[in-house]
Motif scaffolding. Structure first.
Motif, PDB file in Angstrom:
ATOM      1  N   PHE A 141       0.822  -1.216   0.000  1.00  0.00           N
ATOM      2  CA  PHE A 141       0.000   0.000   0.000  1.00  0.00           C
ATOM      3  C   PHE A 141       0.853   1.262   0.000  1.00  0.00           C
ATOM      4  O   PHE A 141       0.539   2.234  -0.710  1.00  0.00           O
ATOM      5  CB  PHE A 141      -0.916  -0.018   1.233  1.00  0.00           C
ATOM      6  N   ILE A 142       1.926   1.267   0.761  1.00  0.00           N
ATOM      7  CA  ILE A 142       2.697   2.495   0.960  1.00  0.00           C
ATOM      8  C   ILE A 142       3.714   2.739  -0.155  1.00  0.00           C
ATOM      9  O   ILE A 142       4.118   3.890  -0.384  1.00  0.00           O
ATOM     10  CB  ILE A 142       3.423   2.472   2.332  1.00  0.00           C
ATOM     11  N   PHE A 143       4.126   1.703  -0.882  1.00  0.00           N
ATOM     12  CA  PHE A 143       5.181   1.876  -1.889  1.00  0.00           C
ATOM     13  C   PHE A 143       4.823   2.875  -2.993  1.00  0.00           C
ATOM     14  O   PHE A 143       5.679   3.681  -3.368  1.00  0.00           O
ATOM     15  CB  PHE A 143       5.567   0.519  -2.482  1.00  0.00           C
ATOM     16  N   PRO A 144       3.614   2.858  -3.572  1.00  0.00           N
ATOM     17  CA  PRO A 144       3.301   3.870  -4.590  1.00  0.00           C
ATOM     18  C   PRO A 144       3.377   5.298  -4.045  1.00  0.00           C
ATOM     19  O   PRO A 144       3.799   6.213  -4.769  1.00  0.00           O
ATOM     20  CB  PRO A 144       1.869   3.511  -5.017  1.00  0.00           C
ATOM     21  N   PHE A 145       2.997   5.493  -2.788  1.00  0.00           N
ATOM     22  CA  PHE A 145       3.091   6.831  -2.199  1.00  0.00           C
ATOM     23  C   PHE A 145       4.553   7.239  -2.019  1.00  0.00           C
ATOM     24  O   PHE A 145       4.918   8.400  -2.258  1.00  0.00           O
ATOM     25  CB  PHE A 145       2.364   6.859  -0.854  1.00  0.00           C
ATOM     26  N   LEU A 146       5.398   6.299  -1.608  1.00  0.00           N
ATOM     27  CA  LEU A 146       6.831   6.595  -1.487  1.00  0.00           C
ATOM     28  C   LEU A 146       7.428   6.918  -2.852  1.00  0.00           C
ATOM     29  O   LEU A 146       8.313   7.773  -2.971  1.00  0.00           O
ATOM     30  CB  LEU A 146       7.565   5.408  -0.860  1.00  0.00           C
ATOM     31  N   TYR A 147       6.941   6.234  -3.892  1.00  0.00           N
ATOM     32  CA  TYR A 147       7.404   6.517  -5.260  1.00  0.00           C
ATOM     33  C   TYR A 147       7.067   7.949  -5.658  1.00  0.00           C
ATOM     34  O   TYR A 147       7.922   8.678  -6.178  1.00  0.00           O
ATOM     35  CB  TYR A 147       6.767   5.521  -6.234  1.00  0.00           C
ATOM     36  N   ILE A 148       5.831   8.370  -5.413  1.00  0.00           N
ATOM     37  CA  ILE A 148       5.415   9.738  -5.765  1.00  0.00           C
ATOM     38  C   ILE A 148       6.212  10.767  -4.978  1.00  0.00           C
ATOM     39  O   ILE A 148       6.660  11.790  -5.530  1.00  0.00           O
ATOM     40  CB  ILE A 148       3.898   9.895  -5.510  1.00  0.00           C
ATOM     41  N   ILE A 149       6.411  10.508  -3.692  1.00  0.00           N
ATOM     42  CA  ILE A 149       7.208  11.418  -2.859  1.00  0.00           C
ATOM     43  C   ILE A 149       8.633  11.507  -3.389  1.00  0.00           C
ATOM     44  O   ILE A 149       9.229  12.592  -3.448  1.00  0.00           O
ATOM     45  CB  ILE A 149       7.199  10.933  -1.397  1.00  0.00           C
ATOM     46  N   SER A 150       9.195  10.363  -3.781  1.00  0.00           N
ATOM     47  CA  SER A 150      10.569  10.337  -4.290  1.00  0.00           C
ATOM     48  C   SER A 150      10.708  11.148  -5.576  1.00  0.00           C
ATOM     49  O   SER A 150      11.667  11.903  -5.740  1.00  0.00           O
ATOM     50  CB  SER A 150      11.003   8.886  -4.528  1.00  0.00           C
ATOM     51  N   VAL A 151       9.759  10.997  -6.484  1.00  0.00           N
ATOM     52  CA  VAL A 151       9.806  11.755  -7.743  1.00  0.00           C
ATOM     53  C   VAL A 151       9.727  13.253  -7.465  1.00  0.00           C
ATOM     54  O   VAL A 151      10.510  14.043  -8.010  1.00  0.00           O
ATOM     55  CB  VAL A 151       8.660  11.319  -8.680  1.00  0.00           C
ATOM     56  N   PHE A 152       8.806  13.643  -6.608  1.00  0.00           N
ATOM     57  CA  PHE A 152       8.614  15.071  -6.315  1.00  0.00           C
ATOM     58  C   PHE A 152       9.880  15.680  -5.724  1.00  0.00           C
ATOM     59  O   PHE A 152      10.358  16.734  -6.195  1.00  0.00           O
ATOM     60  CB  PHE A 152       7.436  15.247  -5.354  1.00  0.00           C
ATOM     61  N   PHE A 153      10.438  15.052  -4.705  1.00  0.00           N
ATOM     62  CA  PHE A 153      11.604  15.633  -4.045  1.00  0.00           C
ATOM     63  C   PHE A 153      12.867  15.459  -4.882  1.00  0.00           C
ATOM     64  O   PHE A 153      13.805  16.255  -4.744  1.00  0.00           O
ATOM     65  CB  PHE A 153      11.783  15.023  -2.649  1.00  0.00           C
ATOM     66  N   GLY A 154      12.904  14.449  -5.744  1.00  0.00           N
ATOM     67  CA  GLY A 154      14.034  14.340  -6.668  1.00  0.00           C
ATOM     68  C   GLY A 154      14.058  15.492  -7.649  1.00  0.00           C
ATOM     69  O   GLY A 154      15.106  16.105  -7.904  1.00  0.00           O
ATOM     70  N   LEU A 155      12.886  15.814  -8.208  1.00  0.00           N
ATOM     71  CA  LEU A 155      12.793  16.963  -9.114  1.00  0.00           C
ATOM     72  C   LEU A 155      13.071  18.270  -8.376  1.00  0.00           C
ATOM     73  O   LEU A 155      13.700  19.179  -8.917  1.00  0.00           O
ATOM     74  CB  LEU A 155      11.401  17.010  -9.757  1.00  0.00           C
ATOM     75  N   LEU A 156      12.605  18.347  -7.133  1.00  0.00           N
ATOM     76  CA  LEU A 156      12.875  19.542  -6.331  1.00  0.00           C
ATOM     77  C   LEU A 156      14.368  19.686  -6.047  1.00  0.00           C
ATOM     78  O   LEU A 156      14.909  20.807  -6.087  1.00  0.00           O
ATOM     79  CB  LEU A 156      12.089  19.464  -5.017  1.00  0.00           C
ATOM     80  N   GLY A 157      15.028  18.560  -5.793  1.00  0.00           N
ATOM     81  CA  GLY A 157      16.477  18.604  -5.567  1.00  0.00           C
ATOM     82  C   GLY A 157      17.228  19.108  -6.780  1.00  0.00           C
ATOM     83  O   GLY A 157      18.170  19.902  -6.662  1.00  0.00           O
ATOM     84  N   GLY A 158      16.785  18.675  -7.973  1.00  0.00           N
ATOM     85  CA  GLY A 158      17.410  19.178  -9.200  1.00  0.00           C
ATOM     86  C   GLY A 158      17.115  20.648  -9.420  1.00  0.00           C
ATOM     87  O   GLY A 158      17.979  21.406  -9.880  1.00  0.00           O
ATOM     88  N   LEU A 159      15.895  21.079  -9.086  1.00  0.00           N
ATOM     89  CA  LEU A 159      15.506  22.479  -9.248  1.00  0.00           C
ATOM     90  C   LEU A 159      16.349  23.403  -8.361  1.00  0.00           C
ATOM     91  O   LEU A 159      16.696  24.520  -8.760  1.00  0.00           O
ATOM     92  CB  LEU A 159      14.020  22.635  -8.908  1.00  0.00           C
ATOM     93  N   VAL A 160      16.694  22.929  -7.171  1.00  0.00           N
ATOM     94  CA  VAL A 160      17.495  23.734  -6.243  1.00  0.00           C
ATOM     95  C   VAL A 160      18.979  23.658  -6.581  1.00  0.00           C
ATOM     96  O   VAL A 160      19.680  24.679  -6.615  1.00  0.00           O
ATOM     97  CB  VAL A 160      17.242  23.276  -4.786  1.00  0.00           C
ATOM     98  N   THR A 161      19.454  22.450  -6.858  1.00  0.00           N
ATOM     99  CA  THR A 161      20.898  22.243  -7.051  1.00  0.00           C
ATOM    100  C   THR A 161      21.393  22.802  -8.380  1.00  0.00           C
ATOM    101  O   THR A 161      22.485  23.377  -8.450  1.00  0.00           O
ATOM    102  CB  THR A 161      21.224  20.741  -6.970  1.00  0.00           C
TER     103      THR A 161
END
Length: 246
Positions: A141-161
């Motif tokens: 149940f939780i893995f798809p939510f972790l996937y979405i969170i990972s994509v969002f913060f990965g893109l955010l990390g690239g946007l900042v870095t």
């Protein structure tokens, strides 16, 4: 023959796991506990890893595409597609196998060597279903939510870095994220996340449920569980990619 023995015993365990629960209220309460223990407690490490990986990939894509003939949008596009297709599903599952998988193996294995599972069996409780099913449902149940969170913060990390490192501007990065986007990539990776969640929960549970010996054997079982789960994740990643991206 040992390989086929473990395969047969694994599916035999799954048959017992999906047997009819005895008390639904008890299972539901345990399910929410496992979601919190195995899923919510993993959000922090998922965010931290995703931010750094997103930033690293942005810098690497920028330097590998430094040729002026390449449009700047390729940096954002490359970071986005890598996160969507592979890192936030497969690589994250490999990382979670070490955290969640070892936790499941050690918890169930300790109950086995201290004879708590035998006590449940004596009382007529289906120990496989009682101990493993809530963990299995919680992780899947939780893995798809972790996937979405990972994509969002990965893109955010690239946007900042990216702008801080001076390799790309914010408008170019955002334009690259939006460029040639295929929604099916998300569907594909969520399907993979569900499969990987099942593996991350069931394989370590198998090694913990059938461990024999003492504390040393529990530690060895945790190591075997993580290694075998990682191998299976990569194996099924290959199969699912071949089936779903053709």
């Amino acid at each position: 023959m040992g390989f086929f023995f473990h395969i047969g015993r694994y599916f035999s365990m799954l048959k017992r796991v999906f047997a009819r629960p005895e008390k639904h209220k008890l299972y539901i309460r345990q399910l929410f506990h496992e979601i919190d223990n195995l899923g919510v407690n993993s959000v922090g490490i998922v965010i931290i890893i995703s931010i750094f990986i997103g930033g690293i990939m942005t810098i690497q894509f920028a330097y590998s595409m430094a040729n002026p003939m390449y449009p700047k949008e390729l940096v954002g596009l490359g970071t986005r597609d890598t996160l969507l297709l592979e890192f936030s599903s497969t690589m994250l599952a490999l990382i979670m196998a070490g955290k969640v998988g070892s936790n499941i193996t050690s918890e169930i294995g300790t109950m086995r060597v201290t004879e708590q599972i035998d006590s449940l069996e004596i009382m007529g409780v289906n120990s496989a279903s009682f101990l493993i099913l809530p963990k299995l449902i919680a992780v899947v149940f939780i893995f798809p939510f972790l996937y979405i969170i990972s994509v969002f913060f990965g893109l955010l990390g690239g946007l900042v870095t990216g702008p801080i490192a001076g390799v790309i501007t914010i408008p170019d990065y955002i334009s690259g994220i939006q460029w040639l986007f295929f929604p099916y990539y998300i569907t594909f990776s969520i399907i993979k996340s569900l499969f990987f969640g099942f593996l991350v929960a069931s394989v370590p549970a198998y090694f913990g449920y059938y461990v024999q010996g003492g504390a040393l054997e529990v530690g060895k079982a945790s190591t075997k569980a993580v290694v075998n789960t990682n191998i299976l994740i990569l194996f099924f990643d290959l199969i699912l990619t071949r089936l779903l991206l053709t």
